[in-house]
Scaffold this active site. Structure first.
Site, PDB file in Angstrom:
ATOM      1  N   LYS A 127       0.853  -1.193   0.000  1.00 36.32           N
ATOM      2  CA  LYS A 127       0.000   0.000   0.000  1.00 36.32           C
ATOM      3  C   LYS A 127       0.888   1.242   0.000  1.00 36.32           C
ATOM      4  CE  LYS A 127      -3.897   2.092   2.571  1.00 36.32           C
ATOM      5  NZ  LYS A 127      -4.757   1.966   3.762  1.00 36.32           N
ATOM      6  N   SER A 167      -9.726   2.175   2.927  1.00 43.75           N
ATOM      7  CA  SER A 167      -8.813   2.898   2.072  1.00 43.75           C
ATOM      8  C   SER A 167      -7.845   1.994   1.329  1.00 43.75           C
ATOM      9  CB  SER A 167      -8.002   3.903   2.890  1.00 43.75           C
ATOM     10  OG  SER A 167      -7.175   3.233   3.820  1.00 43.75           O
ATOM     11  N   SER A 225      -9.858  -0.191   7.255  1.00 42.81           N
ATOM     12  CA  SER A 225      -9.305   0.008   5.908  1.00 42.81           C
ATOM     13  C   SER A 225      -8.651  -1.205   5.280  1.00 42.81           C
ATOM     14  CB  SER A 225      -8.301   1.161   5.913  1.00 42.81           C
ATOM     15  OG  SER A 225      -8.978   2.384   5.843  1.00 42.81           O
TER      16      SER A 225
END
Lengths: 96, 493, 491
Positions: B80, B155, B179
């Site tokens: 990420k 997210s 997330s």
């Protein structure tokens, strides 16, 4: 509480953000909704409850007073939007 | 050729170790898929194929030399874009970090690299991990591989979509209010948030420091366990990391769970916002557990209703301060707008922040700044911290009665892109079932649980007491084995 | 000179603690390094970097707190003070807000206007915080960019905040002098003001007796005080300025927010600093990256034993146990802990306190000054000086021969008393020999004999020189006594 555009402007100045007048109106409405939403918390009886800042009950993580390697200066300054190779450069505080 | 994307990371690792296939071939295979498919879903916002192949070659060489490496050595993965990677741009999905190249690796990244995993790129995300739809990225919207009109969640939407679409067998996400778990649920993959402090946050660009935690996403529970094994452990560079021994996460996976007590969170299962198909998925999991001899117990988290409001004060307060460092001075984006004549510095900072941050980030900075400001601190921030303790106490009482709790991960399957973008409160309510674990610091995992009638993934969530990841993974693995879900890759044709 | 007002002063002192590394990272704290070379991801505030507390900084803060009679917190925590400035790369300073490591305390210091008396300043708190970096602005027109150096960012500071207990500029200076002395005794800071290791901000206003009521003028904070002398001058200037301001405007406390003024040392005036548009709202909140710190009894005990004797204790001891005058005790104590150790060492080797005090204040300190030495560089060890002073006490040497020995010791650091006496030809003089010498001198100087007989005893002084020429080892006092006796009996 009822948030006004004046409140929002004041917060924006603390947060170093600028909004256009139309953005400001929209934002005031949205923040107002969110503030209204979070104000539900007022219903909860929290008398005598200690604030929980950390999820874990741990204490005293310390490091010994030892010197570690620093970044080479060129790496320290590499990401700077403006530098002279020795310093970070920023616009002056006062103008004119 | 074998479809490698249909295999688990664990299986790929085994084959690479046995030299049935090379790491390079594996990496090239996934890079080819990225090349072919990423543009359709934009799961990865940066791909570094050449470096990935170099790392693969190195792993192959070491295996050839007879070195014994970690079970996942040579397996490709996506990171990420909120984790610092030395020499590789790290943007957090924000314009304000455009061009920022960290001079250091996050501890988690260091550990993955030294375990021989092969990063192929950085996964897209909501800006600074704020959002539940991966629409708030300055670099583009990520789409759900199961339905391109839908959001992958957020997210860590890029991370979940990458695994779901078979672009990477493993990806590393972060979970501040759900997330990792929420996009995993919406994309039909496994996603775990470990106990707060279990994985070092050093090098994880902070959104809300007391809530952020790194977590793995993959197709199968054993992949999650193996990745956690690599990531977990004390780090003296993170004062909030836990100095506790790391157990063997893979050893107990298939231990029998007969006699275990699993709680069903009534407030979650009976919530008015819960989609009937999601509820049915939880009930299916319940039946599978009962079949395995588990005692199901009703448990209550009476402050559930207040978890989202508490979260949306605490997280923005911390964020407003964590994001103060982005002001165009030392790194990242600086506005090129002409500064005001009377206060050039101030206007440079204001312009850089105003142009550099997106709407959701600004909203949260504003909210947090407001809640911390003079006159409001006690009524908002402090109040939220007290409610946070009550929420943690709810969990503690529940875990006095049961070993693990079961419930939904999200109220609904994936929703349409754009649907909630301008209604922050509705978007925030999607986090209803996930934020509790963050507020209380507990581990949780989202597991796929079939599909709804439109073909969108369904999911359930398990949560456990702090540091009881072994038990959590054990129950998750047994549910997987009992047939709660099959490994599935979305077909993007 | 009496003025119709009372000055009220409180001081905020920032002290840089003597750690090897910064408060939250392993970068060194050396002064004067090339710009931006003592930085790492943590003190640069790079995304993702995290702070970890320096144990030594905690220890030094506790020691200081104990020496300042502060309550030490059993649990202390870190807070973020949020404000934007380019030399503060994180956009907040890690500081302590409502649970400082050191709570209320006090410091007693010598009253500069009454010898032997002391004054007390109560302390509100002392808390730890990280320093900011340095901004260098273009002085000329504000056109060029400012340059930012982050070497200093993250250096540990202890901020010691006093109550407004000081009542004069002189007292403020005396408090600072004592505080600096104490801190150097403790070794917690080098207190070098030129290098910014000790920084002072002063809060000052006036209490004016007017029509039977006490009126308080608005509080002004003075910054940019670069020496104790500057503190004293600025406070004197500012009191006068506030009085005349009050005479002109009548403005009293509460009429305007606290003003900040900067001291212009060259011009000798305080000047207003530009006010920010909105009043500061630092939005303090607990730093979620750092966990609270527990201070155990064992830590406290270790810190207490590291504190040792304070300057105040030294002064009292020297007066009580060794009967030094307050002034003399203060001179010794003020020279620093090493000097006190030297003094104590010489005492244990038998030197008498008063003679030692006198030699320390004159010969020793003069030599140190001339050579720009510290006492630790002084070539005469304490036991050697003691042997010399004991010899004088015993009458083995007179004071002036003592000075010869002192010089001999300086010239030949490896020598000892025996060698010096031998080399300098110092021998005790036989009584009969001395009488004979005196008799000869008197016989050669009938005028002096006559003077003495008329009652002018001082005339004998003229004989000491010639006596020393004949025998350098004679004791001048003895020469006087014998001559007197001889005049009385034989002349």
């Amino acid at each position: 509480m009822h948030l006004t555009t004046r409140d929002v402007k004041k917060v924006a100045s603390l947060a170093k953000l600028a909004f256009s007048e139309s953005e400001l109106a929209h934002l005031t409405q949205q923040l107002g909704d969110i503030v209204h939403f979070v104000e539900q918390l007022a219903e909860v009886d929290t008398d005598g409850i200690l604030e929980m800042t950390h999820p874990l009950d741990i204490h005293s993580a310390l490091r010994a007073d030892q010197v570690n390697a620093c970044l080479p200066r060129k790496d320290a300054l590499a990401n700077s939007p403006n530098s002279d190779g020795e310093f970070f450069l920023v616009p002056p505080v006062l103008g004119k | 050729m074998t479809r490698l994307e249909l295999q688990s990371a664990t299986e790929l690792g085994r084959k690479i170790a046995a030299r049935e296939i090379s790491s390079r071939e594996t990496t090239q295979y996934f890079l080819d898929r990225v090349e072919a498919l990423n543009s359709r879903i934009f799961a990865l916002n940066l791909v570094d194929g050449q470096r990935a192949l170099e790392l693969s070659d190195n792993i192959d060489k070491r295996l050839q030399a007879g070195e014994s490496l970690s079970p996942l050595a040579g397996v490709p993965m996506a990171i990420k874009d909120v984790l610092c990677t030395r020499g590789i741009a790290t943007t957090c999905g924000s314009r304000i970090l455009n061009g920022f190249v960290p001079p250091y690796d996050a501890t988690a990244v260091e550990k993955l690299l030294s375990a021989g995993l092969v990063p192929i790129g950085k996964s897209n995300m909501d800006e600074f991990a704020m959002g539940g739809s991966t629409e708030n990225s300055a670099y583009g919207v990520t789409r759900n591989p199961w339905n391109l009109a839908c959001t992958p969640g957020g997210s860590s939407g890029g991370a979940a979509a990458a695994v779901a679409a078979g672009l990477a067998p493993i990806s590393i996400g972060t979970d501040t209010g759900g997330s990792v778990r929420q996009p995993a649920a919406l994309c039909g993959v496994c996603g775990m948030k470990p106990t707060y402090g279990r994985i070092s946050r050093y090098g994880l660009v902070a959104f809300a420091s007391s809530l952020d935690q790194i977590g793995p996403l993959a197709h199968r529970v054993e992949d999650i366990a193996s990745t956690l094994q690599i990531l977990a452990g004390y780090d003296q560079r993170d004062s909030t990391s836990l100095n506790e021994p790391v157990p063997e996460y893979c050893k107990q996976l298939d231990a029998p769970i007969k006699g275990l007590r699993v709680g069903v969170i009534r407030e979650h299962l009976e919530h008015e916002s819960l989609d009937p198909e999601v509820r049915a998925a939880v009930e299916r999991a319940q039946l599978l557990l009962e079949d395995m001899g588990v005692t199901m117990v009703d448990v209550h988290l009476p402050h559930t209703k207040y978890s989202v409001p508490a979260y949306y004060l605490i997280a923005p307060c911390e964020a407003s301060s964590n994001l103060a460092r982005y002001e165009g001075t030392h790194y990242g984006f600086r506005s090129s707008a002409a500064p005001q004549a009377d206060s050039p510095l101030e206007s440079m900072m204001v312009n850089s922040r105003s142009e550099g941050f997106g709407n959701e980030v600004k909203r949260r900075i504003m909210l947090g700044t407001f809640a911390l400001s003079a006159g409001y601190y006690d009524a908002y921030y402090k109040k939220a911290l007290r409610v946070r303790r009550l929420i943690a106490q709810d969990y503690r009482s529940a875990f006095d009665k049961v070993d693990v709790v079961l419930g939904p991960t999200t109220p609904t399957p994936a929703f349409k892109l754009g649907e909630k973008l301008d209604d922050p409160v509705q978007m925030y309510l999607c986090d209803l079932f996930t934020v509790g674990a963050n507020l209380a610091g507990l581990p949780g995992i989202s597991l796929p649980a079939g599909q709804d009638e439109t073909g969108l993934p369904l999911a359930v969530q398990l949560q456990a007491p702090a540091l009881d990841e072994v038990q959590l993974l054990n129950v998750a693995y047994q549910l997987q084995t009992a047939g709660l879900f099959q490994q599935q890759v979305a077909e993007l044709s | 000179m009496s003025v119709p007002y009372q000055v009220v002063i409180g001081l905020e002192v920032h002290v840089q603690l003597s750690t090897q590394s910064k408060l939250f990272c392993g970068c060194p704290t050396v002064f004067g390094a090339e710009s931006n070379t003592q930085v790492c991801p943590v003190c640069l505030g790079l995304p993702g970097a995290l702070p970890v507390m320096n144990q030594r900084a905690i220890e030094l803060a506790i020691q200081t707190g104990l020496a300042l009679n502060c309550e030490i917190a059993s649990v202390t925590k870190w807070d973020r003070k949020n404000y934007f400035y380019p030399d503060l790369p994180k956009g907040y300073q890690i500081s302590q807000f409502d649970q400082p490591i050191c709570g209320e305390g006090h410091l007693d210091f010598p009253d500069p206007e009454n010898e032997g008396e002391s004054l007390r300043v109560r302390l509100i708190r002392a808390h730890l915080e990280e320093d900011a970096g340095k901004s260098m602005h273009d002085e000329a027109a504000g056109k060029a960019d400012s340059r930012i150096d982050l070497n200093r960012t993250g250096t540990p500071l202890l901020e010691i905040v006093s109550y407004p207990d000081l009542r004069s500029a002189v007292a403020a200076k005396a408090y600072l002098t004592e505080l600096r002395l104490l801190l150097t005794y403790l070794g917690v800071s080098d207190c070098n003001m030129q290098e910014g290791s000790l920084r002072v901000d002063a809060n000052v206003n006036l209490h004016i007796e007017h029509n039977g009521k006490t009126i308080a003028t608005p509080i002004v904070e003075i910054k940019n005080l670069n020496s104790f002398r500057a503190v004293e001058r600025a406070l004197e200037y500012e009191s006068k300025r506030q009085f005349s301001q009050w005479q002109q405007t009548g403005a009293v406390m509460g009429d305007s927010p606290k003003q900040t003024r900067g001291w212009d040392d060259a011009a000798g005036v305080t000047l207003p600093q530009r006010e920010k548009e909105e009043s500061a709202d630092y939005r303090y909140f607990p730093d979620p990256d750092l966990i609270p710190l527990q201070i155990t009894d064992a830590q406290l005990q270790r810190a207490q034993s590291a504190v040792g004797e304070t300057p105040l204790m030294v002064r009292r001891r020297l007066q009580r146990d060794h009967e030094l005058k307050a002034y003399d005790a203060d001179v010794i104590a003020s020279q620093g802990r090493a000097m006190v150790s030297y003094f104590d060492e010489a005492l244990t080797k038998g030197a008498s306190a008063k003679r030692l005090s006198s030699w320390m204040q004159q010969d020793v300190m003069r030599t140190l000054n001339e050579n720009n030495w510290t006492i630790t560089e002084f070539p005469i060890a304490a036991n050697k000086l003691a042997s010399l002073l004991v010899a004088i006490d015993d009458g083995q040497l007179d004071n002036s021969r003592g000075k010869n020995v002192f010089q001999y010791f300086l010239d030949r650091p490896a020598s000892d008393l025996e060698e010096a006496i031998k080399s300098l030809g110092i021998a005790s003089v036989d009584q009969a020999e001395l009488e004979q010498l005196c008799r000869e001198l008197l016989a050669e100087n009938p005028k002096i004999v006559a003077q003495v007989k008329e009652g002018n005893v001082k005339g004998l002084g003229a004989l000491i020189g010639p006596a020393k020429k004949r025998n350098p080892n004679i004791d001048p006092n003895l020469v006087r006594t014998i001559c007197q006796q001889l005049i009385d009996t034989e002349f």
